[in-house]
Write an enzyme that holds these catalytic residues in place. Structure first.
Site, PDB file in Angstrom:
ATOM      1  N   HIS A 160       0.829  -1.198   0.000  1.00 48.08           N
ATOM      2  CA  HIS A 160       0.000   0.000   0.000  1.00 48.08           C
ATOM      3  C   HIS A 160       0.865   1.249   0.000  1.00 48.08           C
ATOM      4  CE1 HIS A 160       0.496  -0.681   4.451  1.00 48.08           C
ATOM      5  NE2 HIS A 160       0.740   0.624   4.408  1.00 48.08           N
ATOM      6  N   GLU A 177      -3.690   3.469   1.801  1.00 42.56           N
ATOM      7  CA  GLU A 177      -3.927   3.587   3.242  1.00 42.56           C
ATOM      8  C   GLU A 177      -4.086   5.061   3.561  1.00 42.56           C
ATOM      9  OE1 GLU A 177      -1.763   2.464   7.456  1.00 42.56           O
ATOM     10  OE2 GLU A 177      -0.527   3.047   5.744  1.00 42.56           O
ATOM     11  N   HIS A 201       4.328   7.022   3.232  1.00 38.46           N
ATOM     12  CA  HIS A 201       5.228   5.888   3.046  1.00 38.46           C
ATOM     13  C   HIS A 201       4.745   4.972   1.933  1.00 38.46           C
ATOM     14  CE1 HIS A 201       2.125   4.209   5.727  1.00 38.46           C
ATOM     15  NE2 HIS A 201       2.405   3.054   5.155  1.00 38.46           N
ATOM     16  N   GLU A 257       8.158   0.826   4.271  1.00 40.63           N
ATOM     17  CA  GLU A 257       7.619  -0.035   5.329  1.00 40.63           C
ATOM     18  C   GLU A 257       7.660  -1.488   4.887  1.00 40.63           C
ATOM     19  OE1 GLU A 257       3.310  -0.948   7.456  1.00 40.63           O
ATOM     20  OE2 GLU A 257       3.517   0.805   6.166  1.00 40.63           O
TER      21      GLU A 257
END
Length: 129
Positions: free
Chosen positions: A8, A57, A74, A122
């Protein structure tokens, strides 16, 4: 151990409900779910287009003010063994932004690290289901 897919892209928003309505009603995405983060005041929403695996997200409550152009927070990469990937990346000299892997209330796990130009990345291991 492997990095599997782009999971995401996290985007900070000022009003989660308003953003959910925009991305679903205007842009045609589907709301996959919402989640209260472990950190009080932070709420998350996950959206995607039908049949697609990459998700958006939305993050509310992370920052008080957002720049006019918005804020990509991110880029997340799905992994099948987060501990093994952390060890592998540390051996490559990658700098992690978190001290430890975080486990969310739904069982998903993540940790942030920096790319070569300081971009936030991430590692994300979905909850086992």
């Amino acid at each position: 151990m492997a990095m599997i897919k782009l999971e995401h892209t996290g985007v900070m928003v000022s009003n989660l409900d308003r953003s959910i309505a925009f991305y679903t009603d205007v842009l045609g995405m589907e709301l996959l779910g919402t989640l209260d983060h472990n950190t009080p005041g932070i709420r998350l929403a996950f959206l995607s287009y039908p049949g697609q695996t990459a998700q958006l997200e939305l993050i509310e409550g992370y920052a008080d003010e957002l720049p006019d152009e918005g804020q990509v927070h991110h880029l997340a990469i799905t992994v099948d063994d987060i501990e093994a990937e952390v060890d592998r990346l540390r051996a490559e000299g990658v700098r992690f932004l978190d001290e430890a892997i975080t486990t969310l209330r739904n069982g998903a796990r993540y940790i942030f690290f920096s790319g070569p130009d300081g971009e936030r990345l991430e590692l994300f291991q979905p909850a086992r289901g």
